[in-house]
Design an enzyme around this catalytic site. Sequence first.
Site, PDB file in Angstrom:
ATOM      1  CD1 TRP A   1      20.803  25.817  -4.567  1.00  0.00           C
ATOM      2  CD2 TRP A   1      20.079  25.230  -6.596  1.00  0.00           C
ATOM      3  NE1 TRP A   1      21.422  26.640  -5.483  1.00  0.00           N
ATOM      4  CE2 TRP A   1      20.995  26.298  -6.736  1.00  0.00           C
ATOM      5  CE3 TRP A   1      19.493  24.689  -7.740  1.00  0.00           C
ATOM      6  CZ2 TRP A   1      21.334  26.830  -7.977  1.00  0.00           C
ATOM      7  CZ3 TRP A   1      19.825  25.226  -8.978  1.00  0.00           C
ATOM      8  CH2 TRP A   1      20.733  26.278  -9.086  1.00  0.00           C
ATOM      9  CG  HIS A   2      16.455  22.838  -9.019  1.00  0.00           C
ATOM     10  ND1 HIS A   2      17.357  21.950  -8.489  1.00  0.00           N
ATOM     11  CD2 HIS A   2      16.866  23.094 -10.290  1.00  0.00           C
ATOM     12  CE1 HIS A   2      18.270  21.665  -9.405  1.00  0.00           C
ATOM     13  NE2 HIS A   2      18.006  22.351 -10.493  1.00  0.00           N
ATOM     14  N   GLY A   3      13.831  25.284  -5.912  1.00  0.00           N
ATOM     15  CA  GLY A   3      12.664  26.110  -5.649  1.00  0.00           C
ATOM     16  C   GLY A   3      11.920  25.710  -4.400  1.00  0.00           C
TER      17      GLY A   3
ATOM     18  CG  PHE B   1      14.861  27.158 -10.997  1.00  0.00           C
ATOM     19  CD1 PHE B   1      13.595  26.954 -10.534  1.00  0.00           C
ATOM     20  CD2 PHE B   1      15.169  26.771 -12.279  1.00  0.00           C
ATOM     21  CE1 PHE B   1      12.625  26.336 -11.315  1.00  0.00           C
ATOM     22  CE2 PHE B   1      14.223  26.145 -13.084  1.00  0.00           C
ATOM     23  CZ  PHE B   1      12.957  25.931 -12.604  1.00  0.00           C
TER      24      PHE B   1
END
Length: 474
Positions: free
Chosen positions: A321-323, A474
């Site tokens: 999810w963060h990248g 992000f």
Amino acid sequence: MVFSSLIFLFRFLPLTLLSYYIVPQRLRNLVLFLASLVFYAWGEPVYVVLILFSTAVDYTTGWLAGYYREKGKMKQAGAAVFASAAVNLSLLGFFKYADFFLQTVHSLTGFAVPQAGLPLPIGISFYTFQTMSYTIDVYRGDAKVQKNPVAFGAYVALFPQLVAGPIVRYQSIAEQLVSRRESAELFFSGIVRFCAGMGKKVLIANQIGSVWNEIAATGTGELTTAAAWIGCAAYTLQIYFDFSGYSDMAIGLGKMFGFTFPENFRYPYESKSITEFWRRWHISLGTWFREYVYIPLGGNRNGMVRQMWNLAIVWFLTGLWHGAYWNFVLWGLYYGTLLVLEKFFLLRVLEKLPGWCRHLYTMLLTMAGWCLFSCQDMRDSAAYMYAFLFHADAGLFCRRDAYLLLSNAGLFFLAAVGCTSLTKRMALAALPKGTPKRQAARDFAGIVYAVAVFAASLAMLASSSYNPFLYFRF
């Protein structure tokens, strides 16, 4: 447009507040919705179409889920939820992960596929989760169908927390969308909270971030062990003050418009285990994954092996999810592994240790995690982790390290103290609640604090360049 910009502070926000409070109560959601679209379009006018499309999809699927639920047709209601998830996750996957997938295929097979190279729509990770929570909450019966498209649009596009959270689940804000009550007290506390967040961002995060940027620009062959530790400490403090500063500003802005958003941070660097850390850091994201992924997978109800599998899935997704980089995936699995170890035996060991040992353990593992998180290139990340944990090729220490440490000692001390609850506890002890005189003193102290932080932040902003928040990417 960012909160810590002069155009937001002196044009957009005053005009939005003025428009909001001069119109009748029934039109205020419309003002917020339109203002939020302008806010989003300021940097990415094309992607306004995307957020409007997501709004329309989830408004429709939410209505269908509610309609079929009332009729007792849960299969059809579930199909509406599936349609919502399919559309939202497809959009997120295309814009955020398509190139990542193609790059991975190329690296594994050598087969080159042209990449789209599309810029990532700002905030898509956050508002995608928000819109999905609405349809799921309606399907579960945790929230009623929102029949007013303007109110629903205001929820999806609400500019205070649109870009970087906190992720506001629909059930926690449903009543506020239709029956919130603004007040002078709430507005005043919102101003103070906003200024506190602005100070975190401009006075601390931006300044200590420059230390990290200087060290990050150093070639891995020139990085000393001391520099790796200084850089990691700087990034550890920067990401907290940057992200929690944004959350404070978002919560403060919400109060100015009559909303109460959930807290997103509770002094995570005071934690004495990784489990506790993730109960205090990015709380809204952890809550979302627990409610909409971990529990539906079965949580801890089907034995140890299944629970470990569920945790692995959640933390793989949390990292992703963060990248769209492998370092984020590994970062998620790193924390997933630590949490599994703590859950099954390590917490029992930690409970026997003194508090300072548990805190040291948590901070060392957290800093190591930030080393992995901060470098998107896996080779740079590996080199940085090696310098941080072992012995750098350039040696232990050099003159530049001493200069960086000594010239920024005051800033590091301020940040280290500021990321704890010490200053808050001291302020509450000095200005306790009670008589009207004491309350007046608290209010006056709040005004002085907000004005001082705002003035100092403006002085910094006047001489600085563009300063986006870290979580925008992000």
